[in-house]
Design a protein around this motif. Sequence first.
Motif, short mmCIF file in Angstrom:
data_model
loop_
_atom_site.label_atom_id
_atom_site.label_comp_id
_atom_site.label_asym_id
_atom_site.label_seq_id
_atom_site.Cartn_x
_atom_site.Cartn_y
_atom_site.Cartn_z
N LYS A 77 0.83 -1.21 0.00
CA LYS A 77 0.00 0.00 0.00
C LYS A 77 0.87 1.25 0.00
O LYS A 77 1.95 1.29 0.58
N GLU A 78 0.36 2.29 -0.63
CA GLU A 78 1.07 3.57 -0.73
C GLU A 78 0.71 4.48 0.44
O GLU A 78 -0.32 4.33 1.07
N GLY A 79 1.59 5.47 0.69
CA GLY A 79 1.31 6.50 1.68
C GLY A 79 1.83 6.23 3.07
O GLY A 79 1.33 6.80 4.04
N TYR A 80 2.86 5.38 3.20
CA TYR A 80 3.40 5.05 4.52
C TYR A 80 4.91 5.19 4.54
O TYR A 80 5.59 5.01 3.54
N LEU A 81 5.43 5.48 5.72
CA LEU A 81 6.86 5.42 6.01
C LEU A 81 7.09 4.13 6.78
O LEU A 81 6.44 3.90 7.80
N CYS A 82 7.97 3.27 6.31
CA CYS A 82 8.20 1.96 6.92
C CYS A 82 9.68 1.78 7.25
O CYS A 82 10.52 1.86 6.36
N ALA A 83 9.97 1.54 8.51
CA ALA A 83 11.35 1.31 8.95
C ALA A 83 11.44 -0.11 9.51
O ALA A 83 10.73 -0.45 10.47
N PHE A 84 12.30 -0.92 8.91
CA PHE A 84 12.52 -2.30 9.34
C PHE A 84 13.74 -2.33 10.23
O PHE A 84 14.80 -1.81 9.88
N PHE A 85 13.61 -2.98 11.39
CA PHE A 85 14.71 -3.15 12.33
C PHE A 85 15.02 -4.64 12.38
O PHE A 85 14.24 -5.42 12.94
N LEU A 86 16.15 -5.05 11.79
CA LEU A 86 16.51 -6.45 11.69
C LEU A 86 17.32 -6.89 12.89
O LEU A 86 18.17 -6.14 13.38
N ARG A 87 17.07 -8.10 13.35
CA ARG A 87 17.84 -8.67 14.45
C ARG A 87 18.91 -9.61 13.89
O ARG A 87 18.90 -9.93 12.70
#
Length: 113
Positions: A77-87
């Motif tokens: 979906k459009e319109g989001y800020l997504c930050a992935f934090f990998l372990r």
Amino acid sequence: MLSQERRISQSLFAQILKAGLSFQTQKLSLRICPRKDQRKSAFSFVIPVKAVKTAIGRNFLKRRGRHVIKKHLADIKEGYLCAFFLRKEMAGLPFPVFEQEILAVLKTANLLQ
């Protein structure tokens, strides 16, 4: 590789940490925040030094993550800020499992169409 407009700048990163919703799996977490300035979604991958010691390893995981996002961009979906934090558990995974982990957290966050 994701285009520059699809990456989160440092100025927007603080907004995600402050007002973002958090979703987690055992191997990674995702923080999302609705985007007000543009329509397109943007993404970022964070790998701490404690998880992967070398910069080469951290950059490899970031490239892998961006490749997964680019591959499935039409489904997100459009319109989001997504930050992935990998372990650190993500470092040794084969690519298909790595991809499934990222898609699983996106599905949990209800960002897949």
